[in-house]
Structures are given as C-alpha cells and as structure tokens.
Design an enzyme around this catalytic site. Structure first.
Site: not given
Ligand code: FCB
Length: 439
Positions: A156, A345
């Site tokens: 991320e 995720e």
C-alpha cells in the site's frame, strides 16, 4: 489459494528482543503521534512468542498461505549496514512452523515499519532510500529464498505515503507540501522496482515477487456501456501514481498535467526500473469508488462521493461495496493483460463483543466476506486470472492510528489475556476453504 494476512508491527510485539532496533512506529506511537488513546504496538498480539499457536489456528482452519511481513529493524537495526543475525531467529522459526503445517509463506518486505535511523533521514523523502531498500531486499531474499518462494516488495504505497507524509496521521508523521509528497511516493515506487531487481538477482530459482497495491477500485454506478468505459478510464487515471506507473512504466499525461509544478521528477531509466516485470499483481480491495460517465469532465468520468447515509463497516473509511471485488481485478486484467492476480488483502471491521458463552457472532463480517467473495467468483467465472485471496486478518491486531479499538480479525484476541477465539467469520472461512466455494 486461500490465505490470511498480518504485518509485523501490528502483531509481533517484542520491540526490543533479539537486538531489534527502533522503528518509526515506536517513535511515532511513543511521541506526539496522536494514535487512538496513545496505544502502541509494544505488545500487540505477542505473535513473536505465540506464533506456534497462530500457525495452529490457521492449520485447523485449513488456511493454505500466510502473508506476514518482516520487521526491517529486526534484520537491520540501524536501517542499513550490519545485519543482526539474531533478527533471523524468529522468522526462521516462523517459516519452519508454517512449512511443517503445510502453509505457504508469503513474505512482505515492507509493511510500514521502517527503521528509525532511516526515518530520521527523512524516510521515503530521501533520494537514497530506493537503493537502501533494495539492498535490504537482497539481504532478506538471500536468507529466506531457500524456503520462501513468494515475496511482496511493499504494501500500500499510497496509504503509507498519504497518511505518513501528507496528513501526518501515521508514522513518520510528516505534513509535507504536495511536491515533496509526490516525490516521496515516486521514491517508494522506485524502491519497489529496484527491490524486484534485487529479488531476481539474489533469489534462488523459482523465487517470485510482486507488489501489494491498494488500488482505487473504480466501479460503474450502473453497469451500462458508457459507465463501464468510464470506470476503465478512471481505473487507469485514479491509479496513476502506483499501479498504472508500475504496469506502463509511465505516468499518465493527465496526471502530470494536473500536478503541474508539483509533479515528481524522474528519469527515463528510473521509469524502466519501476516497470520491471513481476510474477503477480497484488490488489488490496476494501471499498468501492463509484464513477459514472460524464462527457463534460476533462477525462470523461466523474467520481461520486458517498452520501452521509452510505453503509460502512466498523471502520469509518470502510464503505461497503462488494462490486469492488469484481471490477478491480476485471479492469486490471482488461487494461494490462496481467497473467496472475492475487487479492493480497480484503476484510472487514466489526464491533465484536463476546456473548455470555464467549462466542463472537460477527454476522456483519460474514455478510461482508460472502458478498465480496461472490463478486470475486463472478470475476473468476469470466476468466479473470485471480489465483489467490488473503483475508485481512488472521486475528485482531494493532490497527495503526486506530489502535486496538478497530478489530479486523476472524479470530478474536482478548488483549488482557492474549487468548484467541475463532469468530463465526473464522468458521465461515474454514467452510469456504474446505469447499473451495461459498457457503
Ligand atoms: C490496510 C493495511 C493493513 C490494515 C488493513 C485494515 O490498509 O495494509 O495493515 O490496516 O488496512
């Protein structure tokens, strides 16, 4: 391949054991960081000592793979230079336990907990950081790739850049002007590219590598032809800073035009490194970004902000939108023809409270997971090459600046006793894995 995911600072605890150096998250949470009630990851889930129990939970659930992250300051306590040999002891034991249990380890090299010595130099603002990160990646892969076949360079980029360098709500807590934020983001993506090359150069045969990106999941507000086309344009543009850059080796023309004087500075050679081929494309998918076609707009699409009443889970940012799990992989495949997608995720926060008998009946999390997985199945049925799914998270853990108040686990953790209890959602996931399908 059904997996679960965690990250080092969120679960390990043991910040001073076996020679671990300080991380930017230690500094941030013990300083004026402003995390929820000042909570920190000093103990977290104590997985450093309880990993056997956590591996056993996964084994009973039938989980096939575990995505964990390395704590960079355990391996290189001062960021670069001398390796701390004791730092490997924990990961060696964890990997051994996973392999013994038949669980494939997926190792993330950077999930936000940079050594403090590097944070003090400016973290990703520092133009030397990509090289320093790649050197660390080489060290890690040389040590682990005889047992670990899959590496994720970083998790991320836009979250740790925006929260850590723009808004200051995460470590290292900087509030920089946009030109510097953009440059730091560029350094991080370049770090990814250089780490991919370091993995190739240092990993044993068969070592695989990719990035875990929390792409902006653009979804057509109604799936008619015009809106689908708009969502596709939007996916490329809204992801210009990371995913599009990695896939195409270039920023989009409109991104650079919009940024104007604050656009990042780069060379053609650096762009080439950034687009080094990876073995899989990791997508972290949580919330949707709804778009529709609008010919009046510069790029032909419009992003629709959620109304106040829009449903969300027990984390304010987590808007419900299962279609994100269809459109993000679908558009990734149709734009760039990638051969392998992993959902690195996906998961939900609930206000979990044990019943009198100690059960955690998180029907909202089950609803969330079932709905998102239904959309994933829809994508796979259309031939989108999604090969794996990692549920965030195996267990409740330290949710960054939200502290311990926000629970994402399918296993409940009593933070006073460290007792683990599999939730209803954990039972649900077990069934999904056993059937390789929905229930
Ligand atoms: C993701 C982070 C992960 C966790 C989940 C809920 O953005 O990568 O560490 O905080 O959100």
């Amino acid at each position: 391949m059904w997996g679960t995911a965690t990250s080092a600072y969120q679960v390990e605890g043991a910040p001073a054991e076996d020679g671990r150096g300080p991380s930017i998250w230690d500094t941030f949470t013990h300083g004026q960081g402003g995390t929820y009630t000042g909570e920190n990851g000093d103990v977290a889930d104590d997985e450093f000592h309880r990993y056997r129990e956590d591996v056993a939970i996964m084994q009973r659930m039938g989980v096939k793979s575990y995505q964990f992250s390395l704590s960079w300051p355990r391996i290189l306590p001062s960021g670069s230079g001398a390796v701390n040999p004791k730092g490997w002891a924990y990961y060696d034991k964890l990997v051994e336990a996973l392999l013994e249990a038949g669980i494939e380890p997926f190792c993330t090299l950077f999930h936000w907990d940079m050594p403090e010595a590097l944070g003090a130099r400016g973290g990703w603002r520092d133009k030397d950081m990509p090289k320093i990160f790649a050197d660390y990646a080489a060290v890690a892969v040389r040590h682990l790739s005889d047992r670990v076949k899959n590496f994720i360079t970083m998790s991320e980029v836009m979250t740790f850049i925006d929260e850590g360098y723009r808004y200051g709500s995460d470590a290292p807590g900087f509030k920089l002007p946009m030109a510097e934020v953009n440059q730091a983001a560029f350094h991080a993506v370049l770090g990814h590219g250089m780490a991919v090359q370091a993995v190739r150069a240092n990993g044993r045969k068969g070592t695989r590598v990719g990035l875990a990106d929390n792409c902006v999941s653009t979804c057509p507000v109604m799936a008619n032809e015009a809106n689908i086309a708009a969502a596709k344009v939007a996916f490329r543009e809204e992801n210009a800073r990371v995913l599009t850059l990695v896939q195409e080796g270039a920023y989009t023309e409109s991104y650079l035009r919009f940024q104007g004087p604050v656009a990042p500075k780069f060379t053609a050679e650096e762009l080439k490194i950034i687009s080094s081929p990876t073995d899989f494309t990791g997508l972290n998918i949580y919330e949707p970004t709804w778009v529709r076609a609008n010919p009046e707009m510069d790029r032909g699409y419009e992003v629709i902000d959620p109304p106040k009443s829009y449903p969300h889970l027990a984390a304010g940012w987590l808007y419900f939108g299962p279609e994100a799990m269809y459109w993000a992989p679908k558009l990734t495949e149709s734009l760039w023809g990638v051969k392998e997608i992993l959902i690195t995720e996906n998961g939900a926060a609930s206000a979990d409270v044990p019943t009198k008998t100690g059960e955690i009946l998180d029907t909202d999390r089950v609803l969330f997971l079932r709905s998102y997985l239904t959309q994933l199945q829809r994508a796979i049925a259309e031939g989108v090459p999604v090969k794996g799914y990692f549920l965030w998270s195996l267990l409740d853990n330290y949710e960054w600046s939200d502290g311990y108040a926000v629970r994402f686990g399918i296993t409940y953790v009593n933070y006073k006793t460290q007792q683990r209890t599999v939730k209803l959602s954990g039972e649900f996931y077990k069934e999904v894995i056993a059937r390789n399908g929905l229930v």
